[in-house]
Scaffold this active site. Structure first.
Site, PDB file in Angstrom:
ATOM      1  N   ASP A 176       2.691   5.321  -6.764  1.00 35.91           N
ATOM      2  CA  ASP A 176       4.077   5.168  -6.132  1.00 35.91           C
ATOM      3  C   ASP A 176       5.185   5.000  -6.969  1.00 35.91           C
ATOM      4  OD1 ASP A 176       1.957   3.686  -4.261  1.00 35.91           O
ATOM      5  OD2 ASP A 176       3.095   5.294  -3.244  1.00 35.91           O
TER       6      ASP A 176
ATOM      7  N   HIS B  36      -2.140  -2.529  -9.557  1.00 41.89           N
ATOM      8  CA  HIS B  36      -3.005  -1.578  -8.641  1.00 41.89           C
ATOM      9  C   HIS B  36      -4.481  -2.575  -8.494  1.00 41.89           C
ATOM     10  CE1 HIS B  36      -5.594   1.253  -6.838  1.00 41.89           C
ATOM     11  NE2 HIS B  36      -4.417   2.040  -6.561  1.00 41.89           N
TER      12      HIS B  36
ATOM     13  N   HIS C 287       0.924  -1.123   0.035  1.00 42.57           N
ATOM     14  CA  HIS C 287       0.241  -0.029   0.082  1.00 42.57           C
ATOM     15  C   HIS C 287       0.905   1.126   0.010  1.00 42.57           C
ATOM     16  CE1 HIS C 287      -3.300   2.442   0.423  1.00 42.57           C
ATOM     17  NE2 HIS C 287      -3.654   2.423   1.977  1.00 42.57           N
TER      18      HIS C 287
HETATM   19  C1  SDX Z   1      -1.063   2.284  -3.100  1.00 39.69           C
HETATM   20  O1  SDX Z   1      -6.013   0.784  -3.218  1.00 39.69           O
HETATM   21  C2  SDX Z   1      -5.642   1.716  -3.388  1.00 39.69           C
HETATM   22  O2  SDX Z   1      -6.115   2.711  -3.953  1.00 39.69           O
HETATM   23  C3  SDX Z   1      -3.946   2.037  -3.075  1.00 39.69           C
HETATM   24  C4  SDX Z   1      -3.514   3.354  -3.547  1.00 39.69           C
HETATM   25  C5  SDX Z   1      -3.994   4.465  -2.737  1.00 39.69           C
HETATM   26  O3  SDX Z   1      -3.745   5.630  -3.362  1.00 39.69           O
HETATM   27  O4  SDX Z   1      -4.679   4.232  -1.523  1.00 39.69           O
HETATM   28  O5  SDX Z   1      -3.565   3.656  -4.727  1.00 39.69           O
HETATM   29  C6  SDX Z   1      -1.929   3.452  -3.152  1.00 39.69           C
HETATM   30  O6  SDX Z   1      -1.187   1.300  -2.692  1.00 39.69           O
HETATM   31  C7  SDX Z   1      -0.953   1.620  -4.756  1.00 39.69           C
HETATM   32  C8  SDX Z   1      -0.246   0.218  -4.809  1.00 39.69           C
HETATM   33  C9  SDX Z   1       1.119   0.245  -4.513  1.00 39.69           C
HETATM   34  N1  SDX Z   1       1.761  -1.009  -4.242  1.00 39.69           N
HETATM   35  C10 SDX Z   1       2.636  -1.552  -5.028  1.00 39.69           C
HETATM   36  O7  SDX Z   1       3.065  -1.016  -5.903  1.00 39.69           O
HETATM   37  C11 SDX Z   1       3.126  -2.717  -4.572  1.00 39.69           C
HETATM   38  C12 SDX Z   1       3.345  -3.850  -5.898  1.00 39.69           C
HETATM   39  N2  SDX Z   1       1.932  -4.117  -6.464  1.00 39.69           N
HETATM   40  C13 SDX Z   1       1.396  -5.351  -5.765  1.00 39.69           C
HETATM   41  O8  SDX Z   1       1.699  -5.783  -4.801  1.00 39.69           O
HETATM   42  C14 SDX Z   1      -0.122  -5.736  -6.651  1.00 39.69           C
HETATM   43  O9  SDX Z   1      -0.321  -5.103  -7.735  1.00 39.69           O
HETATM   44  C15 SDX Z   1      -1.039  -4.612  -5.544  1.00 39.69           C
HETATM   45  C16 SDX Z   1      -0.933  -5.380  -4.066  1.00 39.69           C
HETATM   46  C17 SDX Z   1      -0.923  -3.164  -5.434  1.00 39.69           C
HETATM   47  C18 SDX Z   1      -2.468  -5.102  -5.863  1.00 39.69           C
HETATM   48  O10 SDX Z   1      -2.479  -6.587  -6.134  1.00 39.69           O
HETATM   49  P1  SDX Z   1      -3.891  -7.385  -6.352  1.00 39.69           P
HETATM   50  O11 SDX Z   1      -4.930  -6.495  -6.806  1.00 39.69           O
HETATM   51  O12 SDX Z   1      -4.327  -8.038  -5.104  1.00 39.69           O
HETATM   52  O13 SDX Z   1      -3.465  -8.153  -7.404  1.00 39.69           O
HETATM   53  P2  SDX Z   1      -2.824  -9.582  -7.192  1.00 39.69           P
HETATM   54  O14 SDX Z   1      -1.778  -9.329  -6.222  1.00 39.69           O
HETATM   55  O15 SDX Z   1      -3.843 -10.721  -7.230  1.00 39.69           O
HETATM   56  O16 SDX Z   1      -1.903  -9.577  -8.590  1.00 39.69           O
HETATM   57  C19 SDX Z   1      -2.820  -9.946  -9.704  1.00 39.69           C
HETATM   58  C20 SDX Z   1      -1.620 -10.724 -10.594  1.00 39.69           C
HETATM   59  C21 SDX Z   1      -0.807 -11.856  -9.686  1.00 39.69           C
HETATM   60  O17 SDX Z   1      -0.457 -12.873 -10.763  1.00 39.69           O
HETATM   61  P3  SDX Z   1      -1.347 -14.067 -10.606  1.00 39.69           P
HETATM   62  O18 SDX Z   1      -1.683 -14.742  -9.392  1.00 39.69           O
HETATM   63  O19 SDX Z   1      -2.715 -13.644 -11.384  1.00 39.69           O
HETATM   64  O20 SDX Z   1      -0.666 -15.126 -11.682  1.00 39.69           O
HETATM   65  O21 SDX Z   1      -0.603  -9.811 -10.954  1.00 39.69           O
HETATM   66  C22 SDX Z   1       0.652 -10.124 -10.236  1.00 39.69           C
HETATM   67  C23 SDX Z   1       0.645 -11.204  -9.322  1.00 39.69           C
HETATM   68  O22 SDX Z   1       1.443 -12.098  -9.165  1.00 39.69           O
HETATM   69  N3  SDX Z   1       1.373  -8.908  -9.665  1.00 39.69           N
HETATM   70  C24 SDX Z   1       2.441  -8.755  -9.994  1.00 39.69           C
HETATM   71  C25 SDX Z   1       2.581  -7.325  -9.441  1.00 39.69           C
HETATM   72  N4  SDX Z   1       1.369  -6.896  -9.056  1.00 39.69           N
HETATM   73  C26 SDX Z   1       0.500  -7.891  -9.467  1.00 39.69           C
HETATM   74  N5  SDX Z   1       3.549  -9.274 -10.620  1.00 39.69           N
HETATM   75  C27 SDX Z   1       4.588  -8.559 -10.351  1.00 39.69           C
HETATM   76  N6  SDX Z   1       5.071  -7.299 -10.164  1.00 39.69           N
HETATM   77  C28 SDX Z   1       3.875  -6.715  -9.735  1.00 39.69           C
HETATM   78  N7  SDX Z   1       4.060  -5.462  -9.112  1.00 39.69           N
END
Ligand code: SDX
Length: 430
Positions: free
Chosen positions: A366, A308, A267
Site C-alpha cells: 500500500d 505487515h 488492511h
Molecule cells: C495489507 O494480511 C495481508 O496479506 C494484508 C495485505 C493483503 O494483500 O491482503 O498484504 C494488504 O493489509 C497490508 C498492510 C496495510 N496496513 C498498513 O500499512 C497499516 C500500518 N501497519 C500496521 O498497522 C501493522 O503493521 C499491521 C496491522 C499491518 C500488522 O500489524 P501486526 O502484524 O499485528 O503487528 P503489530 O501491530 O503487533 O506490530 C508489531 C510491532 C508493534 O510494536 P510492539 O507492540 O511490538 O512494541 O510493530 C509496531 C507495533 O506498534 N508497528 C508499527 C507499525 N506497524 C507495526 N509501528 C509504527 N508504524 C507501523 N506502521
C-alpha cells in the site's frame, strides 16, 4: 490437500501427554492438528491467528522472511512483468496459465458480464452524493444476489463459475459508477472493445460529450495494480469471505463481507491512509517528528504503508509498485512529484531507523500504490475500491476452493473471562 505426516506433536499438560497429528504442505511450515484438544478439555488461544492455519489451500504461497509471493507457484515479479490481470484471474481460478484459446474464451466470458442491471443505478442513486465509494461497493455487491436468484445454487459448478465471471466483470463497472455518482456525472457504459483496465479507466474518466482516449501507460499501470492485489493467502478480507462462505451464504454476500473487511486502515484501507498520512505530514521537514510519533507507544499514530503481519522483509509487491511508480510519473512527466519525494525520504529514514529495523517494518504494497493512483488521477477515496477490484479474483478463488473442498462451518471458540453463573436480581433489590 495437505499430506498427513507420520510425525506427531506431543503436548504435556497437567502431567498428561497429548499426541497431536501433523500435516505437511508442499511449502512452508508444517501444521499441528489441534481439533482433538477440545476432547481433552482445552482450546488453543491465538488472537489475530498469528500462528493458526485456518485451512489448506493451493492458491498462493507467501514466505514473509524471504519476501516471496507465488500464485499457483508463479513468482509475483514474473507475473507482474510478463502476465496481465485477467490471465492471473484465470490462473487463480483454474490452477494453470491459460493457453491462447482458453485465454481468449476467458476474456470473452468476462466481457459478456461487464454490464449491470439497469436497476442498479437506482440503488447507487439512493446513496448520498458524499457516500464513501466503499460504502456503495459493499452495499451494491451484496444487493447483486437479488438480481441472480436463478443462479445462486452454490452446489452447482456452472452457477459458481458464472458468479465468478460476473463478480470479476462487474466490479470495475460498479466502482466507476460509484465514482461518477459522487461527481454528479452520467454513468458510462462498459465497452467490449477495450481491455479490462482500459475499460475501467474509460468508465471512470470518459464523458458523453467527447471521445476519451485512455493513456496506454496508465492502463498498463492500472492493470499491474489490479494484478499485484489479486490474492494474498488468508489475509483478513479473504478469511472473512471464507468464514461467510462456510455458512453456505451466497457468493455475492460473501464478497460483500470481504469488501467490508478490506475497508479497514490496517488492511486495504491503508493505501488511502498512506496518502492522508503524507498530507498530514505536509512537508519533508516534519518527517522526523512523525517518525518519532510512530515510535511512541503512547501515540496511536502509525506509519501507514509500513509493516505487515506476514512480511518481515520487503513486500515483493512494494518493489514492483515502486518501479511502476517511477514509470508512470516519468511517462506523465511528473518525475518531481513532491508526494513521491516525501514518500521516498520517509522510506529511507524508516529503513535506517533502529525501531523499524528491529521490528522488521518494511514498506508494504500500500505504500507506493497510493502514489501511483494519485499520479494517474484516481481520487484518494477510490484507492481501496481499486484494491477491491484487484482482490476479487482472490476472494472468489478461495470461496471456490472452499466450496469445492472440505467445507466445515467456521466457528471459533474463546477463553471466557466473564462472570460465573449468578441468579437474576429483581430491580427493587439492586
Ligand atoms: C495489507 O494480511 C495481508 O496479506 C494484508 C495485505 C493483503 O494483500 O491482503 O498484504 C494488504 O493489509 C497490508 C498492510 C496495510 N496496513 C498498513 O500499512 C497499516 C500500518 N501497519 C500496521 O498497522 C501493522 O503493521 C499491521 C496491522 C499491518 C500488522 O500489524 P501486526 O502484524 O499485528 O503487528 P503489530 O501491530 O503487533 O506490530 C508489531 C510491532 C508493534 O510494536 P510492539 O507492540 O511490538 O512494541 O510493530 C509496531 C507495533 O506498534 N508497528 C508499527 C507499525 N506497524 C507495526 N509501528 C509504527 N508504524 C507501523 N506502521
Amino acid at each position: 490437500m495437505a499430506q498427513a505426516s507420520s510425525r506427531v506433536a506431543r503436548l504435556i499438560v497437567d502431567g498428561n501427554e497429548i499426541e497431536l497429528p501433523m500435516r505437511t504442505g508442499s511449502s512452508g511450515p508444517d501444521v499441528i492438528e489441534v481439533g482433538s484438544l477440545t476432547g481433552h478439555g482445552y482450546f488453543t488461544y491465538d488472537p489475530g491467528f498469528v500462528s493458526t492455519a485456518s485451512c489448506d489451500s493451493e492458491l498462493t504461497y507467501i514466505d514473509g522472511n524471504a519476501g516471496v509471493l507465488l500464485h499457483r507457484g508463479y513468482p509475483i515479479e514474473q507475473l507482474a512483468e510478463q502476465s496481465n490481470f485477467l490471465e492471473v484471474c484465470y490462473l487463480l481460478l483454474n490452477g494453470e496459465l491459460p493457453g491462447g484459446e482458453q485465454r481468449d474464451q476467458f476474456v470473452n466470458d468476462i466481457r459478456r458480464h461487464t454490464m449491470v442491471h439497469e436497476k442498479v443505478k437506482a440503488l447507487i442513486q439512493g446513496y448520498r452524493r458524499d457516500a464513501h465509494p466503499m460504502a456503495v461497493l459493499c452495499g451494491v455487491v451484496a444487493a447483486l444476489s437479488a438480481f441472480y436468484h436463478y443462479s445462486l445454487d452454490i452446489g452447482n459448478a456452472e452457477h459458481r463459475l458464472k458468479t465468478a465471471h460476473r463478480l470479476i466483470a462487474k466490479m470495475p463497472t460498479l466502482a466507476a459508477m460509484s465514482y461518477k455518482y459522487a461527481r454528479g456525472e452520467p454513468f458510462i457504459y462498459p465497452r467490449n472493445d477495450l481491455g479490462y483496465a482500459e475499460n475501467f479507466l474509460h468508465m471512470t474518466f470518459a464523458t458523453p460529450c467527447e471521445e476519451y482516449q485512455v493513456n496506454p501507460v496508465v492502463a498498463r499501470a492500472m492493470d499491474r495494480i489490479f494484478l499485484l492485489h489479486a490474492d494474498h493467502e488468508q489475509n483478513a478480507s479473504t478469511s472473512t469471505v471464507r468464514l461467510a462462505g462456510s455458512t453456505g451464504a451466497n457468493p455475492f454476500s460473501c464478497i460483500a463481507a470481504g469488501i467490508a473487511a478490506l475497508w479497514g486502515p490496517s488492511h486495504g484501507g491503508a493505501n488511502e491512509a498512506v496518502l492522508n498520512m503524507l498530507a498530514q505530514i505536509g512537508d519533508e521537514k516534519n518527517i522526523d517528528k512523525y517518525v518519532a510519533k510512530a515510535k511512541d507507544k503512547d501515540d496511536p499514530f502509525r506509519l501507514m504503508g509500513f509493516g505487515h503481519r506476514v512480511y518481515k522483509s520487503y513486500d515483493p509487491r512494494a518493489k514492483v509498485m515502486q518501479q511502476s511508480c517511477h514509470e508512470v510519473l516519468e511517462a506523465l512527466g511528473i518525475e518531481d512529484d513532491p508526494t513521491l519525494r516525501m514518500a521516498q525520504r520517509l522510506e529511507k529514514i524508516a529503513l535506517e531507523d533502529n525501531y523499524f529495523v528491529e521490528k522488521r517494518l518494511y514498506p508494504n504494497v500500500d505504500f507506493y500504490s497510493g502514489i501511483v493512483l494519485k499520479a494517474i488521477g484516481i481520487p484518494v477515496e477510490m484507492f481501496t475500491v481499486i484494491f477491491a477490484i484487484g482482490r476479487t479474483p482472490g476472494w472468489i478463488a478461495h470461496w471456490h476452493e472452499m466450496i469445492g473442498g472440505e467445507t466445515r462451518l467456521g466457528r471459533p471458540r474463546q477463553l471466557y473471562r466473564g462472570p460465573a453463573r449468578r441468579d437474576y436480581v429483581p430491580v427493587g433489590q439492586r
